[in-house]
Design a protein around this motif. Structure first.
Motif, PDB file in Angstrom:
ATOM      1  N   VAL A 116       0.921  -1.022   0.164  1.00  0.00           N
ATOM      2  CA  VAL A 116      -0.094  -0.013  -0.026  1.00  0.00           C
ATOM      3  C   VAL A 116       0.834   1.168   0.123  1.00  0.00           C
ATOM      4  O   VAL A 116       1.504   1.558   0.841  1.00  0.00           O
ATOM      5  N   THR A 117       0.984   1.853  -0.996  1.00  0.00           N
ATOM      6  CA  THR A 117       1.899   3.092  -1.070  1.00  0.00           C
ATOM      7  C   THR A 117       1.011   4.321  -1.592  1.00  0.00           C
ATOM      8  O   THR A 117       0.076   4.012  -2.398  1.00  0.00           O
ATOM      9  N   HIS A 118       1.140   5.453  -0.774  1.00  0.00           N
ATOM     10  CA  HIS A 118       0.518   6.538  -0.971  1.00  0.00           C
ATOM     11  C   HIS A 118       1.479   7.549  -1.593  1.00  0.00           C
ATOM     12  O   HIS A 118       2.806   7.446  -1.535  1.00  0.00           O
ATOM     13  N   ALA A 119       1.046   8.162  -2.542  1.00  0.00           N
ATOM     14  CA  ALA A 119       1.695   9.428  -3.429  1.00  0.00           C
ATOM     15  C   ALA A 119       0.926  10.554  -3.624  1.00  0.00           C
ATOM     16  O   ALA A 119       0.018  10.664  -3.757  1.00  0.00           O
ATOM     17  N   ALA A 120       1.823  11.636  -3.781  1.00  0.00           N
ATOM     18  CA  ALA A 120       1.110  13.015  -4.125  1.00  0.00           C
ATOM     19  C   ALA A 120       2.314  13.912  -4.832  1.00  0.00           C
ATOM     20  O   ALA A 120       3.522  13.979  -4.396  1.00  0.00           O
ATOM     21  N   GLY A 121       1.972  14.299  -5.765  1.00  0.00           N
ATOM     22  CA  GLY A 121       2.851  15.296  -6.561  1.00  0.00           C
ATOM     23  C   GLY A 121       2.769  16.779  -6.311  1.00  0.00           C
ATOM     24  O   GLY A 121       1.582  17.375  -5.718  1.00  0.00           O
ATOM     25  N   PHE A 122       3.656  17.637  -6.308  1.00  0.00           N
ATOM     26  CA  PHE A 122       3.670  19.013  -6.106  1.00  0.00           C
ATOM     27  C   PHE A 122       3.878  19.621  -7.316  1.00  0.00           C
ATOM     28  O   PHE A 122       4.815  19.494  -8.042  1.00  0.00           O
ATOM     29  N   ALA A 123       2.845  20.572  -7.739  1.00  0.00           N
ATOM     30  CA  ALA A 123       2.863  21.398  -8.993  1.00  0.00           C
ATOM     31  C   ALA A 123       2.611  22.840  -8.692  1.00  0.00           C
ATOM     32  O   ALA A 123       1.266  23.130  -8.219  1.00  0.00           O
ATOM     33  N   PRO A 124       3.286  23.749  -8.547  1.00  0.00           N
ATOM     34  CA  PRO A 124       4.808  23.754  -8.873  1.00  0.00           C
ATOM     35  C   PRO A 124       5.416  22.766  -7.780  1.00  0.00           C
ATOM     36  O   PRO A 124       5.258  22.579  -6.697  1.00  0.00           O
ATOM     37  N   ALA A 125       6.812  22.564  -8.229  1.00  0.00           N
ATOM     38  CA  ALA A 125       7.553  21.855  -7.305  1.00  0.00           C
ATOM     39  C   ALA A 125       7.936  22.598  -5.824  1.00  0.00           C
ATOM     40  O   ALA A 125       8.029  24.056  -6.002  1.00  0.00           O
ATOM     41  N   VAL A 126       8.231  22.120  -4.738  1.00  0.00           N
ATOM     42  CA  VAL A 126       8.525  22.782  -3.548  1.00  0.00           C
ATOM     43  C   VAL A 126      10.041  22.742  -3.294  1.00  0.00           C
ATOM     44  O   VAL A 126      10.741  21.803  -3.541  1.00  0.00           O
ATOM     45  N   ALA A 127      10.460  24.156  -3.095  1.00  0.00           N
ATOM     46  CA  ALA A 127      11.884  24.169  -2.793  1.00  0.00           C
ATOM     47  C   ALA A 127      12.294  23.647  -1.357  1.00  0.00           C
ATOM     48  O   ALA A 127      11.516  23.796  -0.484  1.00  0.00           O
ATOM     49  N   ALA A 128      13.483  22.882  -1.338  1.00  0.00           N
ATOM     50  CA  ALA A 128      13.844  22.212  -0.272  1.00  0.00           C
ATOM     51  C   ALA A 128      15.386  22.128  -0.231  1.00  0.00           C
ATOM     52  O   ALA A 128      15.960  22.779  -1.148  1.00  0.00           O
ATOM     53  N   ALA A 129      15.981  21.370   0.599  1.00  0.00           N
ATOM     54  CA  ALA A 129      17.416  21.144   0.758  1.00  0.00           C
ATOM     55  C   ALA A 129      17.806  19.997   1.384  1.00  0.00           C
ATOM     56  O   ALA A 129      17.111  19.645   2.270  1.00  0.00           O
ATOM     57  N   ILE A 130      18.774  19.203   0.887  1.00  0.00           N
ATOM     58  CA  ILE A 130      19.435  18.189   1.454  1.00  0.00           C
ATOM     59  C   ILE A 130      20.359  18.827   2.618  1.00  0.00           C
ATOM     60  O   ILE A 130      21.017  19.594   2.545  1.00  0.00           O
ATOM     61  N   ALA A 131      20.118  18.140   3.821  1.00  0.00           N
ATOM     62  CA  ALA A 131      20.730  18.950   4.896  1.00  0.00           C
ATOM     63  C   ALA A 131      22.306  18.960   4.922  1.00  0.00           C
ATOM     64  O   ALA A 131      22.810  18.139   4.355  1.00  0.00           O
ATOM     65  N   PRO A 132      22.919  19.992   5.553  1.00  0.00           N
ATOM     66  CA  PRO A 132      24.428  19.976   5.294  1.00  0.00           C
ATOM     67  C   PRO A 132      24.838  19.250   6.649  1.00  0.00           C
ATOM     68  O   PRO A 132      24.146  18.543   7.420  1.00  0.00           O
ATOM     69  N   PHE A 133      26.140  18.799   6.474  1.00  0.00           N
ATOM     70  CA  PHE A 133      26.892  17.832   7.650  1.00  0.00           C
ATOM     71  C   PHE A 133      26.717  18.364   8.877  1.00  0.00           C
ATOM     72  O   PHE A 133      26.380  17.664   9.892  1.00  0.00           O
ATOM     73  N   SER A 134      26.867  19.701   8.953  1.00  0.00           N
ATOM     74  CA  SER A 134      26.890  20.565  10.411  1.00  0.00           C
ATOM     75  C   SER A 134      26.444  21.710  10.054  1.00  0.00           C
ATOM     76  O   SER A 134      26.559  22.365   9.015  1.00  0.00           O
ATOM     77  N   ALA A 135      26.212  22.821  11.059  1.00  0.00           N
ATOM     78  CA  ALA A 135      25.574  23.919  10.787  1.00  0.00           C
ATOM     79  C   ALA A 135      26.882  24.884  10.181  1.00  0.00           C
ATOM     80  O   ALA A 135      26.393  25.958   9.719  1.00  0.00           O
ATOM     81  N   GLN A 136      27.875  24.456  10.668  1.00  0.00           N
ATOM     82  CA  GLN A 136      29.126  25.309   9.999  1.00  0.00           C
ATOM     83  C   GLN A 136      29.205  25.324   8.663  1.00  0.00           C
ATOM     84  O   GLN A 136      29.729  26.062   7.980  1.00  0.00           O
ATOM     85  N   ASP A 137      28.822  24.136   7.963  1.00  0.00           N
ATOM     86  CA  ASP A 137      28.855  23.721   6.561  1.00  0.00           C
ATOM     87  C   ASP A 137      27.843  24.488   5.714  1.00  0.00           C
ATOM     88  O   ASP A 137      27.652  24.308   4.498  1.00  0.00           O
ATOM     89  N   ALA A 138      26.757  25.080   6.594  1.00  0.00           N
ATOM     90  CA  ALA A 138      25.329  25.596   5.686  1.00  0.00           C
ATOM     91  C   ALA A 138      25.930  26.833   4.952  1.00  0.00           C
ATOM     92  O   ALA A 138      26.576  27.536   5.572  1.00  0.00           O
ATOM     93  N   SER A 139      25.232  26.875   3.857  1.00  0.00           N
ATOM     94  CA  SER A 139      25.457  28.152   2.931  1.00  0.00           C
ATOM     95  C   SER A 139      24.521  29.448   3.614  1.00  0.00           C
ATOM     96  O   SER A 139      23.824  28.961   4.285  1.00  0.00           O
ATOM     97  N   LYS A 140      25.120  30.377   3.096  1.00  0.00           N
ATOM     98  CA  LYS A 140      24.178  31.721   3.680  1.00  0.00           C
ATOM     99  C   LYS A 140      22.702  31.607   3.256  1.00  0.00           C
ATOM    100  O   LYS A 140      21.863  31.850   3.992  1.00  0.00           O
ATOM    101  N   ALA A 141      22.494  31.023   1.822  1.00  0.00           N
ATOM    102  CA  ALA A 141      21.014  30.855   1.464  1.00  0.00           C
ATOM    103  C   ALA A 141      20.364  30.020   2.313  1.00  0.00           C
ATOM    104  O   ALA A 141      19.142  30.108   2.677  1.00  0.00           O
ATOM    105  N   TYR A 142      20.904  28.974   2.809  1.00  0.00           N
ATOM    106  CA  TYR A 142      20.434  27.942   3.598  1.00  0.00           C
ATOM    107  C   TYR A 142      20.087  28.477   5.205  1.00  0.00           C
ATOM    108  O   TYR A 142      18.916  28.339   5.501  1.00  0.00           O
TER     109      TYR A 142
END
Length: 409
Positions: free
Chosen positions: A309-335
């Motif tokens: 039993v698999t649930h699914a839903a698409g996003f239109a438009p796509a949702v802006a997100a981010a793969i997490a940085p390794f640590s807070a010190q490695d995060a970009s300013k935009a993040y």
């Protein structure tokens, strides 16, 4: 292979193949053959398979201590032979424990074991010198511990093989590695979650709007917390397989069913991200310390115990997100500007759009329908009764005097 014959339970034993993610120097694909007993990880064979399927190299065979000496290793090896019914099998060199196990194992197809055949037959797949070295290692262990090691099946067992191996070494043809282009297709990465009971019940309720449930899952995870330790696969099924593999080795609290969630991303360019590595069928961001801005186009999820039993839903438009940085010190300013220290959207990043802005057309349609109904009722409503001749004025409520300064009420 029956459970009663091997000392394993008749019920609850399962075997399945999954991908072995690795940064390869050739085009051989990596696989895990996993065994579980009663839902617990019991054993594993790691092996490599040639692209044409006609050669297999066993890298590691291991059995959990709780399931050793019950025939599980033999069951797994038999399954590998059955899964590759015409392939050459190279078992490589063995440890002491491996030598003892092999001494008692019945090889189902000794004629396909490269240690038993001359290099001229298989040298195009395997380095003949390397195979000779492995055979010498195994012969040494067998001699040291008084093991037979299926000596009668081994080709020229115990003789010097260096010269013959050198004759066929040039026949080995390693193929260059195959790597995907992450900008050419969507990517799929999985995370295993143990949700709070209320959230779990809601997201798995098929009567609710799937897009709203997907949005709730994304809010629960955090837009800036997409899993950095996941491999991002070319197929959704491969991502679910990663989550299932994690499930076998996970320790969940009793009575807390896990949810496997797969994020589907728009194609992205990884060339400017140091440490990001494209593999044969996936992308590895684990050695890239910073965050990775992505766009989520779809969410898929299922209960760990109900993969059908698999649930699914698409996003239109796509949702802006981010793969997490390794640590807070490695995060970009935009993040840092978009997400807080825990990876959740900041209030400023949510924008100033009024509530239900994405439902403006639906709300307007409802309002128009109500106005049309009101106008229709006004045209067909009966006339109002005449007003009475003498209207009685409504009673007036006496006003209370408010005392001024220095006066009592």
């Amino acid at each position: 292979m029956a459970g009663g014959e091997t000392g394993l339970p008749e019920e609850g034993l399962s075997l399945w193949l999954t991908e072995w993610k690795r940064e390869a120097e050739d085009s051989w694909t990596g696989h895990h053959l996993l065994a579980s007993v009663g839902g617990a990880a019991a054993g594993q064979i790691d092996f490599l398979r040639h692209p044409d399927g006609q050669a297999v190299k066993v890298v590691v065979l291991r059995v959990h201590p709780d399931f050793q000496r019950r025939g599980l290793a033999g069951v797994m090896m038999d399954a590998l032979y059955a899964a590759c019914p015409t392939a050459w099998i190279n078992h490589g060199w063995r440890t002491v424990e491996g030598a003892y196990w092999w001494n008692g194992y019945r090889d189902p197809a000794p004629q396909r074991n490269v240690h038993n055949r001359p290099p001229a037959e298989w040298a195009v797949y395997f380095d003949a010198v390397e195979v000779a070295a492995d055979k010498a290692q195994n012969a040494h262990l067998n001699g040291a511990y008084g093991l037979d090691g299926h000596r009668q099946d081994v080709y020229r067992y115990g003789e010097r093989l260096e010269a013959e191996a050198a004759l066929h070494a040039a026949a080995f043809r390693p193929d260059p590695p195959v790597r995907i282009d992450p900008a050419a297709q969507p990517l799929h990465g999985a995370v295993r979650l143990v949700l709070p009971p209320a959230v779990h019940d809601y997201v798995h309720d098929g009567a609710q709007d799937p897009r709203a449930r997907a949005a709730a899952l994304l809010e629960h995870v955090g837009h800036g917390n997409l899993p950095r330790e996941a491999y991002w696969n070319t197929t959704r099924q491969a991502a679910f397989a990663d989550a299932h593999r994690e499930e076998l080795f996970a320790q969940s609290p009793p009575g807390a069913p896990a949810t496997h969630v797969v994020f589907t991303l728009s194609p992205l360019d990884i060339s400017a991200r140091p440490g990001a590595c494209a593999l044969a069928t996936s992308v590895d961001f684990q050695r890239h310390p910073g965050d990775v801005a992505v766009e989520v186009t779809e969410l898929s999820w299922r209960r760990a115990g109900r993969p059908y039993v698999t649930h699914a839903a698409g996003f239109a438009p796509a949702v802006a997100a981010a793969i997490a940085p390794f640590s807070a010190q490695d995060a970009s300013k935009a993040y840092r500007d978009r997400y807080d220290e825990e990876g959740f959207l900041r209030v400023s990043a949510r924008g100033n759009a009024p509530p239900f802005a994405d439902r403006a057309a639906q709300i307007q349609a409802v309002a128009d329908r109500l106005l049309r109904g009101r106008a229709s009722r006004a045209r067909t409503s009966p006339p109002r009764p005449a007003a009475p001749q003498a209207a009685v004025p409504p009673p007036q409520t006496p006003q209370r005097r408010v005392p001024g300064p220095g006066r009592r009420a």
